[in-house]
Design a protein around this motif. Structure first.
Motif, mmCIF file in Angstrom:
data_model
loop_
_atom_site.group_PDB
_atom_site.id
_atom_site.type_symbol
_atom_site.label_atom_id
_atom_site.label_comp_id
_atom_site.label_asym_id
_atom_site.label_seq_id
_atom_site.Cartn_x
_atom_site.Cartn_y
_atom_site.Cartn_z
ATOM 1 N N LEU B 213 0.929 -1.252 -0.029
ATOM 2 C CA LEU B 213 -0.087 0.085 0.083
ATOM 3 C C LEU B 213 1.037 1.237 -0.168
ATOM 4 C CD1 LEU B 213 -2.845 0.916 0.330
ATOM 5 C CD2 LEU B 213 -2.619 1.148 2.768
ATOM 6 N N LYS B 214 1.919 1.200 1.000
ATOM 7 C CA LYS B 214 2.759 2.362 0.916
ATOM 8 C C LYS B 214 3.583 2.870 -0.313
ATOM 9 C CE LYS B 214 4.291 2.110 5.794
ATOM 10 N NZ LYS B 214 5.594 1.897 6.346
ATOM 11 N N HIS B 215 4.073 1.559 -0.895
ATOM 12 C CA HIS B 215 4.798 1.787 -2.232
ATOM 13 C C HIS B 215 4.009 2.044 -3.394
ATOM 14 C CE1 HIS B 215 8.122 0.983 -4.833
ATOM 15 N NE2 HIS B 215 7.352 0.226 -5.665
ATOM 16 N N GLU B 216 2.816 1.305 -3.419
ATOM 17 C CA GLU B 216 2.148 1.451 -4.657
ATOM 18 C C GLU B 216 0.960 2.481 -4.654
ATOM 19 O OE1 GLU B 216 0.566 -2.491 -5.968
ATOM 20 O OE2 GLU B 216 2.530 -3.401 -5.602
ATOM 21 N N ARG B 217 0.477 2.531 -3.725
ATOM 22 C CA ARG B 217 -0.572 3.561 -3.549
ATOM 23 C C ARG B 217 -0.408 4.712 -2.401
ATOM 24 N NH1 ARG B 217 -4.148 1.112 -6.728
ATOM 25 N NH2 ARG B 217 -3.500 -1.308 -6.871
ATOM 26 N N PRO B 218 0.740 5.523 -2.548
ATOM 27 C CA PRO B 218 1.224 6.331 -1.296
ATOM 28 C C PRO B 218 0.085 7.266 -1.135
ATOM 29 C CG PRO B 218 2.198 6.857 -3.454
ATOM 30 C CD PRO B 218 1.685 5.419 -3.594
ATOM 31 N N LEU B 219 -0.725 7.766 -1.872
ATOM 32 C CA LEU B 219 -1.817 8.853 -1.398
ATOM 33 C C LEU B 219 -2.742 8.207 -0.746
ATOM 34 C CD1 LEU B 219 -2.401 11.085 -4.904
ATOM 35 C CD2 LEU B 219 -0.663 11.355 -2.850
ATOM 36 N N GLU B 220 -3.073 6.827 -0.902
ATOM 37 C CA GLU B 220 -4.107 6.309 -0.368
ATOM 38 C C GLU B 220 -3.671 6.051 1.206
ATOM 39 O OE1 GLU B 220 -5.601 2.365 -1.566
ATOM 40 O OE2 GLU B 220 -7.168 2.542 -0.412
ATOM 41 N N TYR B 221 -2.374 5.533 1.252
ATOM 42 C CA TYR B 221 -1.716 5.261 2.733
ATOM 43 C C TYR B 221 -1.817 6.655 3.324
ATOM 44 C CZ TYR B 221 1.758 4.357 6.145
ATOM 45 O OH TYR B 221 2.492 4.233 7.151
#
Lengths: 321, 271
Positions: B213-221
């Motif tokens: 999640l942190k790596h691929e979807r940083p905004l969501e994280y």
């Protein structure tokens, strides 16, 4: 029995089976108007002109002959003896005619179509199987079919307009092989048979659902004759045609019960590349093609570039290259 | 390793249903589309002949209409009842494409050429949104044209017969687009890209790691962290059989998809 008589008898039997003995046969069989008359000139000029009588009329005793057996063409033509062509006999054996004859049912044998003594090559106009004589020949037994065929476009072309390339019975039914009309393999082969003279119609048919299912090897869906008719095939502008404005709906409704007038506006031979004839179809096809090319061009580029960058970064991270 | 929930049971089951019916539709439609190819007859035979393939096609079509309706129902239920109409239609949880998606496409192409960083992605990426809407477009186009071809006499009452010619072209070309897209681009974007190769099981397990999640979807994280919602999304690992079954199913569909893709390419360009 004394020896000289035995030798004389054997010598007589041997000699009598030679070609020279043919002349003797004409002593009786050359009498014009007689019940057993054989036209010598016709026989001599026929494909069997050089063959002795007793090659076909086997075991024939000197006059009075006694019981004369029917000529069996197979003794040469089934076995291919002395270079006699044998494919036709083999095909005939498995044809509806041959199978019926084999069971003892009344069915045409070789002589029914070819005659006995006056057998010529089919290209010879004297032949009983020469092209323009074929419909009448088959019509001797298949009178109803002949009546319909004569009125069809194919029959008219051949018999009235002397277009010798127009299809006759043999072209579709195959003179010696004559398969059962329900044989799927034969029906499937007939589509390309129609296509030999109507190649564009075959190609466009193969692009429709009807044609694709047929091409897959199934005969349950509309094939050429289901719409166009077979023996009764006529041009669309003839009111009697299965495709005339009067008959079209009932032709479609054979397979599509309940079909309405608007249903018949289907293009059974559509060409999506023909803008003048099928504009809506053409532009639909154009739109779909551009949509496909556009989508794949964008996303395949996207995918390849992505894979390239991701792999490059991986390699760099490992510090190797 | 901490896990975050991405898909619920409904999403996961629906995806399996879509995958099965889609493979069924492609496999049973291909023998007709490419009837001239030598492989067409044996593929048809494998499916019970022409009539068997036609039946498989119609059953899978009915399933497709079913999941399409189920999804519409789910979206309405989710927006009206679960979210009580408090749903930002242009927000990060919406499938509706917006300006950020265009910016992401541009940044991603820059990154492809080494001219910039990867775009900061959120809950739905632009390629996921494309996949989502492509199903709407595809089911709409193929579904409607398919109904025309399924019930020609009925539609023939209201449309001229040449509508079936149009329907055939749309059905056939749109099917090629859908199958070609799923078996190449969808497979790559989700399973074959280097960081996920050879399979991303998130659609089968529903879970992704916090690292992912942190790596691929940083905004969501970031968003979830700021709103203190990360705990809300934290989840336990699935029973191992679910993970295993999901991975086996995933590999099987990818394998079948690639096999069908080879046949499509042969049918389209060779025969």
């Amino acid at each position: 029995m004394n020896l000289p008589l035995l030798i004389t008898t054997i010598a007589f039997l041997l000699l009598s089976s030679h070609a020279s003995a043919k002349e003797d046969c004409y002593d009786c069989h050359g009498q014009q108007g007689g019940r057993t008359y054989v036209n010598k000139d016709a026989l001599v000029q026929s494909v069997h002109g050089k063959i002795a009588c007793d090659k076909c009329h086997l075991n024939i005793a000197p006059y009075p002959h006694g019981t004369v057996s029917k000529v069996n063409c197979g003794i040469c033509h089934f076995l291919g003896r002395d270079g006699a062509p044998k494919e036709q006999a083999a095909e005939y054996k498995l044809s509806v005619h041959g199978l019926a004859a084999g069971k003892g049912t009344m069915a045409p044998t070789c002589q029914t179509c070819h005659g006995g003594h006056a057998i010529y090559r089919s290209a010879d106009p004297r032949s009983s199987t020469s092209r323009e004589k074929i419909p009448a020949l088959c019509g001797r037994c298949h009178a109803a079919e002949l009546g319909v065929y004569e009125k069809s476009i194919h029959g008219t072309l051949l018999l009235k307009n002397n277009v010798s390339s127009a299809p006759t019975c043999f072209d579709c039914h195959m003179e010696h092989r004559i398969p059962s009309a329900s044989e799927a393999k034969w029906k499937l082969s007939l589509v390309s048979k129609c296509g030999t003279c109507h190649p564009e119609e075959m190609d466009t048919y193969h692009k429709t659902y009807h044609g694709k299912v047929t091409r897959l090897g199934y005969t349950t869906i509309a094939m050429c004759w289901d719409c166009h008719g077979s023996h009764d095939i006529l041009p669309q502008n003839d009111p009697a045609s299965t495709l005339s404005s009067k008959n079209l709906l009932s032709t479609c409704a054979k397979c599509h019960p309940g079909a309405t007038e608007s249903f018949t506006k289907f293009y059974a031979h559509a060409e999506e590349t023909n803008r003048a004839k099928y504009p809506v179809l053409y532009y639909t096809f154009l739109f779909m093609t551009l949509l496909l090319i556009g989508t794949f061009a964008f996303f395949l580029t996207h995918t390849f570039l992505w894979a390239y960058r991701a792999l490059k970064e991986r390699i760099q991270k490992k510090g190797g290259m | 390793m901490a896990l975050v929930k991405r898909f619920n049971a409904y999403h996961r089951i629906l995806h399996v249903v879509i995958a099965i019916s889609f493979i069924g539709l492609v496999a049973s439609g291909m023998p007709i589309k490419y009837a001239q190819a030598p492989w067409a007859a044996w593929l048809a035979t494998l499916l019970g002949g022409y009539t068997g393939a036609a039946l498989v096609h119609r059953i899978c079509a009915a399933i497709t209409f079913g999941y399409f309706a189920a999804h519409i129902g789910y979206v309405l239920y989710d927006i009206a009842i679960v979210r009580k109409f408090k749903f930002n239609i242009l927000g990060p949880e919406s499938m509706v494409p917006w300006l950020k998606d265009l910016q992401d496409i541009i940044s991603n192409f820059k990154w492809f050429f080494g001219k910039g960083p990867r775009p900061q992605l959120d809950h739905w990426t632009y390629w996921e949104k494309f996949d989502y809407w492509a199903v709407f477009w595809g089911v709409g186009m193929i579904g409607v044209s398919g109904l025309f071809l399924w019930f020609p006499v009925f539609f023939g009452q209201f449309f001229p017969g040449w509508a079936f010619n149009i329907a055939t072209v749309i059905h056939s070309d749109e099917a090629l687009l859908a199958a070609g897209f799923i078996f190449t681009i969808h497979f790559f974007n989700t399973h074959m890209r280097p960081e996920k190769f050879p399979m991303d099981p998130v659609i089968f397990t529903g879970n992704m790691t916090l690292e992912e999640l942190k790596h691929e979807r940083p905004l969501e994280y970031q968003r979830l962290a700021n709103e203190n919602k990360l705990d809300q999304y934290a989840t336990e690992a699935q029973a191992s059989w679910i993970t295993d079954a999901g991975i086996i199913f995933g590999f099987l569909t990818v394998l079948i998809g690639f096999a069908l893709l080879v046949l499509i390419i042969l049918g389209q360009f060779v025969y």
